[in-house]
Design a protein around this motif. Structure first.
Motif, short mmCIF file in Angstrom:
data_model
loop_
_atom_site.label_atom_id
_atom_site.label_comp_id
_atom_site.label_asym_id
_atom_site.label_seq_id
_atom_site.Cartn_x
_atom_site.Cartn_y
_atom_site.Cartn_z
N SER A 183 0.75 -1.22 -0.21
CA SER A 183 -0.20 0.09 -0.01
C SER A 183 0.78 1.17 0.02
O SER A 183 0.69 2.16 -0.83
CB SER A 183 -0.97 -0.01 1.21
N GLN A 187 0.62 4.21 -2.83
CA GLN A 187 0.59 5.72 -2.35
C GLN A 187 1.28 6.35 -3.18
O GLN A 187 1.23 7.45 -3.71
CB GLN A 187 0.71 5.64 -0.92
N VAL A 190 0.61 6.77 -6.73
CA VAL A 190 -0.54 7.24 -7.18
C VAL A 190 -0.07 8.88 -6.94
O VAL A 190 -0.48 9.63 -7.88
CB VAL A 190 -1.74 7.05 -5.90
N TRP A 200 -4.47 3.51 -8.62
CA TRP A 200 -5.74 3.69 -7.88
C TRP A 200 -6.42 2.34 -7.56
O TRP A 200 -6.80 1.86 -6.38
CB TRP A 200 -6.52 4.82 -8.29
N LEU A 203 -4.13 0.20 -5.47
CA LEU A 203 -4.29 0.54 -3.88
C LEU A 203 -5.75 0.36 -3.31
O LEU A 203 -5.59 -0.22 -2.15
CB LEU A 203 -4.05 2.34 -3.97
N GLY A 204 -6.56 0.33 -3.91
CA GLY A 204 -7.90 -0.05 -3.42
C GLY A 204 -8.07 -1.60 -3.14
O GLY A 204 -8.59 -1.84 -2.15
N GLN A 207 -5.96 -1.99 0.09
CA GLN A 207 -6.75 -1.46 1.09
C GLN A 207 -8.05 -2.43 1.38
O GLN A 207 -8.22 -2.62 2.69
CB GLN A 207 -7.25 0.05 1.00
N LYS A 218 -12.93 4.98 -1.68
CA LYS A 218 -12.43 5.91 -2.20
C LYS A 218 -11.47 5.95 -3.52
O LYS A 218 -11.37 6.51 -4.65
CB LYS A 218 -11.56 6.72 -1.29
N SER A 219 -10.59 4.91 -3.48
CA SER A 219 -9.42 4.44 -4.42
C SER A 219 -10.38 3.87 -5.56
O SER A 219 -9.86 4.32 -6.73
CB SER A 219 -8.53 3.52 -3.72
N GLN A 222 -11.98 6.53 -7.41
CA GLN A 222 -11.08 7.35 -8.36
C GLN A 222 -10.67 6.62 -9.69
O GLN A 222 -10.70 7.13 -10.60
CB GLN A 222 -10.04 7.61 -7.37
N ALA A 223 -10.55 5.30 -9.59
CA ALA A 223 -10.12 4.32 -10.74
C ALA A 223 -11.26 4.35 -11.67
O ALA A 223 -10.91 4.39 -12.83
CB ALA A 223 -9.81 3.14 -10.21
#
Length: 258
Positions: A183, A187, A190, A200, A203-204, A207, A218-219, A222-223
């Motif tokens: 992660s 980050q 990103v 993104w 990362l999601g 997470q 949120k990730s 955004q993706a």
């Protein structure tokens, strides 16, 4: 028919040739760009086919040979990656990134000592290659060696601001179950390329694996906003909406949206 046979002949059996685009010259450089774009979208199958086209134009392109091995590894086709690497090393016995890829292949087969020997040889040939050090970190993680962290950190030092290197380092961490460390790398990816959907998305996924449902949502959002054509983020959001906060995602690095 194996994927290795398909590589030899530049594509899947029965694959349709796309309509020609006026003004576009489909040469070695074209397929090199196409392969790189596919790789950066985690479409490893398409990247594999495109690198095969590169080699049709130029069989002496050592980077394309190495990339073929890396794509096969991403697709978990380790046996075929081994055959492909051995053929490539007959042509380019001192190609550092290829030696590094061979080390990863051997590590995936559990041949730790041989993997370390090839990694040593790769470093000796080109100690300034980011991939050489990423591959060494991968091999050492498989061997449960503490120096793996140093190798991955060194790879990042050799590729400052390179989101692809950070993404690849994160994938190595994930393969070895290190979601928190992955992660952190994502980050960075990103931050370095906030307009690309893939860091993104991954990362999601990290997470989500860590149980950070709000951050993952949120990730993924955004993706999805950055790439409406890729269904993976929308599927992840739908999954999150129907899962509890304790859900753990496993094996996502093998199932990236094609």
């Amino acid at each position: 028919m194996s994927r290795f046979v398909n590589l030899e002949f530049g594509g899947q059996a029965g694959e349709q040739t796309p309509a020609e685009v006026p003004g576009v010259v489909k040469d070695e450089a074209f397929y090199q760009r196409e392969a790189q774009t596919a790789f950066e979208e985690a479409d490893f199958q398409k990247a594999l086919r495109s690198y095969a086209k590169v080699l049709e134009f130029n069989p002496q392109n050592a980077a394309a040979w190495t990339a073929q091995v890396r794509m096969l590894l991403e697709l978990d086709q380790c046996a075929e990656a081994r055959v492909w690497t051995d053929q490539a090393l007959e042509r380019f016995p001192r190609e550092a990134d290829l030696l590094a890829a061979k080390a990863v292949v051997l590590a995936r087969h559990g041949e730790t000592q041989s993997a370390l020997a090839f990694s040593d040889a790769a470093v000796a040939e080109n100690g300034t290659s980011s991939y050489v050090w990423l591959a060494r970190g991968d091999v050492l993680l498989a061997a449960r060696e503490t120096l793996a962290d140093y190798c991955i950190d060194k790879a990042m030092m050799l590729a400052p601001g390179d989101w692809v290197a950070a993404w690849q380092a994160a994938r190595i961490r994930v393969r070895h179950g290190q979601y928190s460390l992955a992660s952190r790398l994502l980050q960075q990816a990103v931050e370095w390329n906030p307009g690309h959907f893939l860091p993104w998305l991954e990362l999601g996924r990290c997470q989500e694996a860590l149980g950070l449902k709000g951050a993952a949502e949120k990730s993924f959002t955004q993706a999805r906003e950055l790439n409406r054509h890729n269904a993976a983020a929308a599927e992840a959001l739908a999954r999150l909406s129907g899962s509890g906060s304790g859900h753990r995602l496993r094996g996502w690095w093998r199932r990236l949206q094609k």
